[in-house]
Design a protein around this motif. Sequence first.
Motif, PDB file in Angstrom:
ATOM      1  N   LYS A 138      -2.437  -3.359  -9.621  1.00 31.05           N
ATOM      2  CA  LYS A 138      -2.961  -3.046  -8.290  1.00 31.05           C
ATOM      3  C   LYS A 138      -4.384  -3.594  -8.130  1.00 31.05           C
ATOM      4  O   LYS A 138      -4.744  -4.148  -7.098  1.00 31.05           O
ATOM      5  CB  LYS A 138      -2.965  -1.519  -8.138  1.00 31.05           C
ATOM      6  CG  LYS A 138      -3.532  -1.036  -6.857  1.00 31.05           C
ATOM      7  CD  LYS A 138      -3.626   0.467  -6.835  1.00 31.05           C
ATOM      8  CE  LYS A 138      -4.882   0.921  -7.546  1.00 31.05           C
ATOM      9  NZ  LYS A 138      -5.059   2.361  -7.612  1.00 31.05           N
ATOM     10  N   THR A 140       2.441  -6.081  -6.144  1.00 31.43           N
ATOM     11  CA  THR A 140       2.920  -5.839  -7.503  1.00 31.43           C
ATOM     12  C   THR A 140       4.451  -5.873  -7.455  1.00 31.43           C
ATOM     13  O   THR A 140       5.046  -5.778  -6.380  1.00 31.43           O
ATOM     14  CB  THR A 140       2.467  -4.455  -8.009  1.00 31.43           C
ATOM     15  OG1 THR A 140       2.921  -3.477  -7.067  1.00 31.43           O
ATOM     16  CG2 THR A 140       0.963  -4.368  -8.145  1.00 31.43           C
ATOM     17  N   TYR A 178       0.721  -2.359  -2.578  1.00 33.29           N
ATOM     18  CA  TYR A 178       0.844  -1.772  -3.910  1.00 33.29           C
ATOM     19  C   TYR A 178       1.210  -0.305  -3.749  1.00 33.29           C
ATOM     20  O   TYR A 178       1.194   0.244  -2.640  1.00 33.29           O
ATOM     21  CB  TYR A 178      -0.443  -1.944  -4.727  1.00 33.29           C
ATOM     22  CG  TYR A 178      -1.696  -1.600  -3.982  1.00 33.29           C
ATOM     23  CD1 TYR A 178      -2.431  -2.594  -3.358  1.00 33.29           C
ATOM     24  CD2 TYR A 178      -2.116  -0.282  -3.864  1.00 33.29           C
ATOM     25  CE1 TYR A 178      -3.568  -2.282  -2.638  1.00 33.29           C
ATOM     26  CE2 TYR A 178      -3.258   0.037  -3.152  1.00 33.29           C
ATOM     27  CZ  TYR A 178      -3.975  -0.969  -2.543  1.00 33.29           C
ATOM     28  OH  TYR A 178      -5.097  -0.667  -1.813  1.00 33.29           O
ATOM     29  N   CYS A 184      -4.392  -7.173  -7.362  1.00 33.14           N
ATOM     30  CA  CYS A 184      -3.979  -7.382  -5.962  1.00 33.14           C
ATOM     31  C   CYS A 184      -5.186  -7.237  -5.041  1.00 33.14           C
ATOM     32  O   CYS A 184      -5.435  -8.073  -4.180  1.00 33.14           O
ATOM     33  CB  CYS A 184      -2.962  -6.335  -5.523  1.00 33.14           C
ATOM     34  SG  CYS A 184      -1.319  -6.561  -6.159  1.00 33.14           S
TER      35      CYS A 184
END
Length: 468
Positions: free
Chosen positions: A258, A305, A279, A261
């Motif tokens: 995460k 993800t 996420y 991201c």
Amino acid sequence: MSEAAPVKATSFGTLALKPATLENLTALGYLEMTPVQAASLPTALLGQDLIAQAQTGSGKTAAFALALLANLNPRRFAVQAMVLCPTRELADQVTTEIRRLARAEENIKVVTLCGGVALRGQRASLEHGAHIVVGTPGRIMDHLEREYLTLEALGTLVLDEADRMLDMGFLDDIKTVVGKCPKERQTLLFSATYPEGIEKLAQQFMRDPVLIEVQAPVAQSLIEERFYEVTRTNRFESVALLLNHFRPVSTLAFCNTKQQCKELVTYLQQQGFSALALYGELEQRERDQVLAQFSNRSCSVLVATDVASRGLDITQLEAVINVIITPDAEVHVHRIGRTGRAGESGLALSLASMDEMGSVGKIEQYQKRESVWHKREGLTPTGKGPLLPPMRTLQILGGRKEKIRPGDVLGALTGPDGGFTREQIGKINVTEFTTFVAVQRGIADEALRKLNAGKVKGKSVRVRFLQD
Ligand code: AMP
């Protein structure tokens, strides 16, 4: 009299389906069965238990939906089939597909039961009578405990994306829910992978299941896979280079965490890209907004993800970028299988630093082919300016609760007051409290002004841009 055309083994006509169902399939453009459908429907329609290894995009939903619909008695007002799904997005997609396939039948009611929405409304839907429920195990359990939902009449139980439900820790909930189902029933289990946990689950809940494995979808061959060697410090910059070089309209970029991201999205936004992150911990409202914008083509890059992206059914995805190689070769193949759907070609671009070469080796072994490497230096911007998505999303503050339907919004935009053409308007997404409408970038300001000044369903509405 001319000779009838030979019936292909993959024709839906070979199955014991009602004529109205067959007609509906033709109307939907489902002309032949997909491999997973051809392998599972003959068994499923006989009422036998089944375990099918199939992923999103393989046509698995119709594979179980046609079976459960065939066993349904529309005149009996009780829940006769239930589909357990790992996420709300998947549950929504499954519900939509079942409704599409059930169009030909008498009034069949499908109710979605997922978290993030008040129980009260769902209870009311159940009280009005439902034939099929689709939902996440936790929320379905809530309804069972409160006795809003009863399963005495259940004939078919489906576990969809069973591997993902186990990954997400739903095992105990599944056990509880299955415990409330009648013993005499058909159980269909669909799973992209077949880990040990699935086997245990099957032993506990299923009766002599037939096991079906389907080879990777044909579409996979249309995916062009390219690897690029990067360093730890130029990884994000390389993502920007790829986007500027290939200029895909929609890209799904995978990260392993995460945190990564978030960092990548911040970087891409700073570089002027339209990028959003998906996420696990996003609130449902945020998730809805992100997905609406990506699927209606007003966001170029979705950074996600693996878990968060499961079950996304986005048909037009020009590219997948593996920002970092996953150590799990099977996950890699699922990632790249997201592009090149429905016969379209797709680009799968993977960035690997020296640390990840071991994972690349595992992927080569798994795919039984060598990776093709390209030079980062060969990535040159095309000089067409920043990559912009073709659409922009307008958000109307009002949704199903206000009885807004897509046709009302389309009517407001293409009617005399709006004056736009159908082609200038994209996807219209009505959720409970809000509506997202995609319009071509060039008319976005004018569309916003006209909607704010005019009326939708005879009422004034408030409209704003969702992003940028
Ligand atoms: P799924 O794997 O269930 O998510 O399905 C992927 C997509 O394929 C969905 O958009 C379905 O509407 C579509 N689909 C399913 N079966 C067929 C078929 N036999 N022919 C054409 N399209 C299909």
